[in-house]
Design a protein around this motif. Structure first.
Motif, PDB file in Angstrom:
ATOM      1  N   VAL A 209     -12.400   8.446  24.345  1.00 27.47           N
ATOM      2  CA  VAL A 209     -11.145   7.721  24.926  1.00 27.47           C
ATOM      3  C   VAL A 209     -11.150   7.396  26.176  1.00 27.47           C
ATOM      4  O   VAL A 209     -10.832   8.415  26.905  1.00 27.47           O
ATOM      5  CB  VAL A 209      -9.987   8.301  23.961  1.00 27.47           C
ATOM      6  CG1 VAL A 209      -8.689   7.678  24.425  1.00 27.47           C
ATOM      7  CG2 VAL A 209     -10.299   8.260  22.409  1.00 27.47           C
ATOM      8  N   ALA A 210     -10.995   6.475  26.663  1.00 23.64           N
ATOM      9  CA  ALA A 210     -11.042   6.168  28.219  1.00 23.64           C
ATOM     10  C   ALA A 210      -9.401   5.893  28.789  1.00 23.64           C
ATOM     11  O   ALA A 210      -9.265   6.133  29.763  1.00 23.64           O
ATOM     12  CB  ALA A 210     -11.992   4.881  28.543  1.00 23.64           C
ATOM     13  N   GLU A 211      -8.840   5.255  27.691  1.00 20.89           N
ATOM     14  CA  GLU A 211      -7.401   4.944  28.362  1.00 20.89           C
ATOM     15  C   GLU A 211      -6.381   4.563  26.980  1.00 20.89           C
ATOM     16  O   GLU A 211      -7.019   4.060  26.094  1.00 20.89           O
ATOM     17  CB  GLU A 211      -7.559   3.521  28.988  1.00 20.89           C
ATOM     18  CG  GLU A 211      -6.384   3.076  29.561  1.00 20.89           C
ATOM     19  CD  GLU A 211      -6.223   1.792  30.298  1.00 20.89           C
ATOM     20  OE1 GLU A 211      -7.391   1.150  30.496  1.00 20.89           O
ATOM     21  OE2 GLU A 211      -5.157   1.540  30.827  1.00 20.89           O
ATOM     22  N   LEU A 212      -5.377   5.140  27.167  1.00 21.54           N
ATOM     23  CA  LEU A 212      -4.188   4.715  25.908  1.00 21.54           C
ATOM     24  C   LEU A 212      -3.479   3.641  26.549  1.00 21.54           C
ATOM     25  O   LEU A 212      -2.941   3.697  27.728  1.00 21.54           O
ATOM     26  CB  LEU A 212      -3.496   5.975  25.920  1.00 21.54           C
ATOM     27  CG  LEU A 212      -4.347   7.179  25.292  1.00 21.54           C
ATOM     28  CD1 LEU A 212      -3.545   8.324  24.750  1.00 21.54           C
ATOM     29  CD2 LEU A 212      -5.171   6.753  23.997  1.00 21.54           C
ATOM     30  N   ARG A 213      -3.149   2.806  25.599  1.00 25.44           N
ATOM     31  CA  ARG A 213      -2.297   1.385  25.858  1.00 25.44           C
ATOM     32  C   ARG A 213      -1.389   1.446  24.944  1.00 25.44           C
ATOM     33  O   ARG A 213      -1.578   1.592  23.726  1.00 25.44           O
ATOM     34  CB  ARG A 213      -2.990   0.304  26.286  1.00 25.44           C
ATOM     35  CG  ARG A 213      -4.098   0.257  27.260  1.00 25.44           C
ATOM     36  CD  ARG A 213      -4.733  -1.079  27.318  1.00 25.44           C
ATOM     37  NE  ARG A 213      -5.819  -1.063  28.286  1.00 25.44           N
ATOM     38  CZ  ARG A 213      -6.916  -1.863  28.064  1.00 25.44           C
ATOM     39  NH1 ARG A 213      -7.162  -2.607  26.901  1.00 25.44           N
ATOM     40  NH2 ARG A 213      -7.757  -2.149  29.182  1.00 25.44           N
ATOM     41  N   GLY A 222     -16.325   0.689  26.517  1.00 21.47           N
ATOM     42  CA  GLY A 222     -15.774  -0.652  26.753  1.00 21.47           C
ATOM     43  C   GLY A 222     -15.046  -1.249  25.480  1.00 21.47           C
ATOM     44  O   GLY A 222     -14.324  -2.129  25.833  1.00 21.47           O
ATOM     45  N   GLY A 223     -15.283  -0.596  24.318  1.00 23.96           N
ATOM     46  CA  GLY A 223     -14.576  -1.225  23.021  1.00 23.96           C
ATOM     47  C   GLY A 223     -13.025  -1.093  23.085  1.00 23.96           C
ATOM     48  O   GLY A 223     -12.855  -0.209  23.750  1.00 23.96           O
ATOM     49  N   THR A 224     -12.503  -1.651  22.155  1.00 22.36           N
ATOM     50  CA  THR A 224     -11.103  -1.509  22.045  1.00 22.36           C
ATOM     51  C   THR A 224     -10.598  -1.263  20.874  1.00 22.36           C
ATOM     52  O   THR A 224     -11.404  -1.851  19.780  1.00 22.36           O
ATOM     53  CB  THR A 224     -10.024  -2.527  22.735  1.00 22.36           C
ATOM     54  OG1 THR A 224     -10.612  -3.783  22.029  1.00 22.36           O
ATOM     55  CG2 THR A 224     -10.129  -2.633  24.183  1.00 22.36           C
ATOM     56  N   VAL A 225      -9.509  -0.393  20.361  1.00 25.12           N
ATOM     57  CA  VAL A 225      -8.937  -0.326  19.255  1.00 25.12           C
ATOM     58  C   VAL A 225      -7.661  -0.520  19.108  1.00 25.12           C
ATOM     59  O   VAL A 225      -6.861  -0.080  19.725  1.00 25.12           O
ATOM     60  CB  VAL A 225      -9.337   1.133  18.514  1.00 25.12           C
ATOM     61  CG1 VAL A 225      -9.030   1.455  16.875  1.00 25.12           C
ATOM     62  CG2 VAL A 225     -10.728   1.624  18.758  1.00 25.12           C
ATOM     63  N   PRO A 226      -7.120  -1.614  18.470  1.00 23.98           N
ATOM     64  CA  PRO A 226      -5.742  -2.191  18.567  1.00 23.98           C
ATOM     65  C   PRO A 226      -5.103  -1.020  17.739  1.00 23.98           C
ATOM     66  O   PRO A 226      -5.383  -0.746  16.561  1.00 23.98           O
ATOM     67  CB  PRO A 226      -5.837  -3.512  17.824  1.00 23.98           C
ATOM     68  CG  PRO A 226      -7.193  -3.658  17.174  1.00 23.98           C
ATOM     69  CD  PRO A 226      -8.252  -2.779  17.722  1.00 23.98           C
ATOM     70  N   ALA A 227      -3.732  -0.625  18.125  1.00 21.06           N
ATOM     71  CA  ALA A 227      -3.001   0.041  17.547  1.00 21.06           C
ATOM     72  C   ALA A 227      -1.391  -0.461  17.543  1.00 21.06           C
ATOM     73  O   ALA A 227      -0.833  -1.011  18.283  1.00 21.06           O
ATOM     74  CB  ALA A 227      -2.891   1.383  17.998  1.00 21.06           C
ATOM     75  N   ASP A 228      -0.581  -0.252  16.171  1.00 14.24           N
ATOM     76  CA  ASP A 228       0.839  -0.316  16.293  1.00 14.24           C
ATOM     77  C   ASP A 228       1.381   0.863  16.442  1.00 14.24           C
ATOM     78  O   ASP A 228       2.538   0.982  16.981  1.00 14.24           O
ATOM     79  CB  ASP A 228       0.981  -1.201  14.761  1.00 14.24           C
ATOM     80  CG  ASP A 228       0.538  -2.365  14.877  1.00 14.24           C
ATOM     81  OD1 ASP A 228       0.604  -3.295  15.453  1.00 14.24           O
ATOM     82  OD2 ASP A 228      -0.043  -2.723  13.444  1.00 14.24           O
ATOM     83  N   VAL A 229       0.535   1.943  15.944  1.00 15.91           N
ATOM     84  CA  VAL A 229       1.213   3.263  16.141  1.00 15.91           C
ATOM     85  C   VAL A 229       0.020   4.097  16.690  1.00 15.91           C
ATOM     86  O   VAL A 229      -1.073   4.120  16.193  1.00 15.91           O
ATOM     87  CB  VAL A 229       1.601   3.785  14.751  1.00 15.91           C
ATOM     88  CG1 VAL A 229       2.182   5.087  14.890  1.00 15.91           C
ATOM     89  CG2 VAL A 229       2.474   2.993  14.011  1.00 15.91           C
ATOM     90  N   LEU A 230       0.501   4.843  17.750  1.00 14.38           N
ATOM     91  CA  LEU A 230      -0.799   5.712  18.414  1.00 14.38           C
ATOM     92  C   LEU A 230      -0.108   7.070  18.299  1.00 14.38           C
ATOM     93  O   LEU A 230       0.645   7.453  19.222  1.00 14.38           O
ATOM     94  CB  LEU A 230      -0.924   5.214  19.909  1.00 14.38           C
ATOM     95  CG  LEU A 230      -2.056   5.699  20.773  1.00 14.38           C
ATOM     96  CD1 LEU A 230      -3.390   5.581  19.888  1.00 14.38           C
ATOM     97  CD2 LEU A 230      -2.006   4.757  22.133  1.00 14.38           C
ATOM     98  N   LEU A 231      -1.075   7.971  17.800  1.00 12.11           N
ATOM     99  CA  LEU A 231      -0.589   9.332  17.660  1.00 12.11           C
ATOM    100  C   LEU A 231      -1.838  10.048  18.186  1.00 12.11           C
ATOM    101  O   LEU A 231      -2.970  10.130  17.981  1.00 12.11           O
ATOM    102  CB  LEU A 231      -0.502   9.624  16.048  1.00 12.11           C
ATOM    103  CG  LEU A 231      -0.255  11.236  15.750  1.00 12.11           C
ATOM    104  CD1 LEU A 231       0.826  11.631  16.322  1.00 12.11           C
ATOM    105  CD2 LEU A 231      -0.379  11.610  14.273  1.00 12.11           C
ATOM    106  N   VAL A 232      -1.448  10.924  19.053  1.00 10.55           N
ATOM    107  CA  VAL A 232      -2.295  11.929  19.891  1.00 10.55           C
ATOM    108  C   VAL A 232      -2.299  13.300  19.275  1.00 10.55           C
ATOM    109  O   VAL A 232      -1.036  13.997  19.291  1.00 10.55           O
ATOM    110  CB  VAL A 232      -2.215  12.009  21.187  1.00 10.55           C
ATOM    111  CG1 VAL A 232      -3.248  12.998  21.775  1.00 10.55           C
ATOM    112  CG2 VAL A 232      -2.791  10.412  21.772  1.00 10.55           C
ATOM    113  N   GLY A 233      -3.282  14.049  18.594  1.00 13.37           N
ATOM    114  CA  GLY A 233      -3.156  15.342  18.160  1.00 13.37           C
ATOM    115  C   GLY A 233      -4.256  16.107  18.506  1.00 13.37           C
ATOM    116  O   GLY A 233      -5.366  16.155  17.838  1.00 13.37           O
TER     117      GLY A 233
END
Ligand code: FAD
Length: 401
Positions: A209-213, A222-233
């Motif tokens: 994981v390079a960046e959280l937005r 370089g890929g992206t994963v779109p998120a409505d909800v971002l949970l970090v555990g």
């Protein structure tokens, strides 16, 4: 003169310590200081029944609301302790008030780690530790919501299961090759990977994981994963700041002896924050699990009252994910075992896994198999060598090994 006992941290360990002090017959003042505004509650339901909306709020509390008054325990909620002076026997609260103590228990628990990447501390990043976190997630775990969970540890996986159960589209991003690889090792970790994939989770392993937005995650490739909800555990760190500033010995938690006394004889520690010497293992271990926070306080309370008590329970924890229920008894560290033995139907997720070193059972994990923790605990505690073939054979009762 007895100026009373102060407990810092009003959660499971703190509340159980107050209970144990009264059960031991202590009649002096007991003050429980907590920075959360809720009275002490248990956290396991926050990623399970309570998150799913199946468990009522009243069920998560450690004690009924009137318990504290009835037992003469003063609750100071919504109040952080900001300093401890062991020699002067005082705890400073935010606002400057000083509470005197004869004995002090640190039950400050632990807090979620943040991901050290750009955006890792963004306000769109959710964690799951407190009751409000669980309620917030419950509100957004909706059919079709794109939920991205960073970290496939226990909390991440339980939250992923809850989100899937609520109908969300769930992606789990994990840096390691398998979920829970460090804790369980390859063979048993695969079970959890298969479980989540079978339930429609997009489990991506070996991912950087390079960046959280606010709108998702940028990956190292370089890929992206779109998120409505971002949970970090991505794990927790023990809340040791008070102890450190007070000059107590801190080393991956507040170091204690087997009586749960810290390096100052009038200050004790219990629960997630304690790195306590464990007689069975011959070294300190820090256990970040419910049973430890439930049971250590009785020993800390007895020790604070000058009674001889030792904490030597075999560690235990549990998880529930979808239709999988699991209990883990013992303590096997990465690199600390040389063999894993399975008994039962691994593919059908109904089995027991054992971690062995030199033929001795260090830990056992029963998955959808019940009423076996007593014999597993006995195997771990006895340290007697077992025959791996008989261990793997479900026809041989565990008690006869
Ligand atoms: C979502 C979730 C699910 C879990 N599920 C499981 C499970 O299935 N099985 C299992 O075995 N374990 C589980 N656990 C772990 C278990 O809940 C913890 O081991 C347990 O809560 C530890 O209790 P504690 O009282 O030691 O610490 P905590 O619960 O962390 O409580 C410490 C308290 O002290 C407060 N505090 C800290 N510093 C200060 C200060 N300076 N002043 C005042 N207050 C302070 C904190 O805010 C907190 O309220 C789960 C944990 C979470 C978060």
């Amino acid at each position: 003169m007895d100026t009373g006992i102060v407990i810092v941290g009003a959660s499971l360990a703190g509340a159980k310590a107050a209970e144990a002090l009264r059960a031991e017959g202590y009649q002096g003042p007991v003050t429980l200081v907590g920075d959360e505004s809720e009275r002490p509650y248990e956290r396991p339901p926050l990623s399970k029944g309570y998150l799913l909306g199946k468990e009522e709020k009243e069920k998560v509390y450690v004690h009924p609301a009137d318990w504290y008054e009835r037992h003469g325990v003063t609750l100071r909620l919504g109040t952080a302790a900001t300093g401890v002076d062991p020699a002067g026997h005082t705890v400073t609260l935010e606002g400057g008030e000083r509470l005197p103590f004869s004995k002090l228990l640190l039950a400050t628990g632990s807090a979620p780690r943040t991901l050290p990447v750009p955006g890792g501390d963004g306000d769109f990043v959710r964690t799951l530790r407190r009751i409000g976190d669980s309620e917030g997630l419950r509100a957004v775990f909706r059919p079709g919501a794109r939920v991205v969970v960073v970290g496939a540890g226990w909390i991440g996986l339980e939250a992923a299961a809850a989100a899937r159960t609520a109908g969300a589209e769930v992606t789990v991003l994990e840096a390691a090759e398998l979920p829970l690889l460090r804790v369980l090792g390859r063979e048993a970790a695969q079970v959890f990977a298969d479980l989540h994939r079978a339930h429609g989770v997009d489990l991506r392993l070996g991912v950087e994981v390079a960046e959280l937005r606010a709108d998702g995650v940028r990956l190292g490739d370089g890929g992206t994963v779109p998120a409505d909800v971002l949970l970090v555990g991505v794990g927790i760190s023990p809340n040791t700041a008070l102890a450190e500033n007070a000059g107590l010995t801190v080393d991956d938690g507040v170091r204690t002896d087997q009586h749960l006394a810290t390096s100052h004889p009038d200050v004790f520690a219990a629960g997630d924050v304690a790195n306590a010497f464990h007689p069975l293992f011959g070294r300190p271990i820090r256990v970040e699990h419910w049973a430890n926070a439930l049971n250590q306080p009785a020993v800390a309370a007895a020790s604070m009252l000058g009674k001889s008590a030792v904490y030597d329970r075999v560690p235990y924890f549990f998880t529930d994910q979808y239709d999988l229920g699991m209990e883990y008894t013992g303590h096997a560290e990465p690199g600390g075992y040389d063999r894993v033995v399975f008994r039962g139907d691994v593919a059908g997720r109904e089995f027991i896994a054992f971690w062995l070193s030199g033929g001795k059972v260090l830990a056992g994990m029963n998955v959808n198999v019940w009423d076996v923790t007593d014999p597993i605990r006995e195997l771990v505690r006895s340290g007697r060598p077992v025959d791996p073939e008989r261990l793997a054979d479900p026809a041989v009762p565990l008690a006869e090994l």
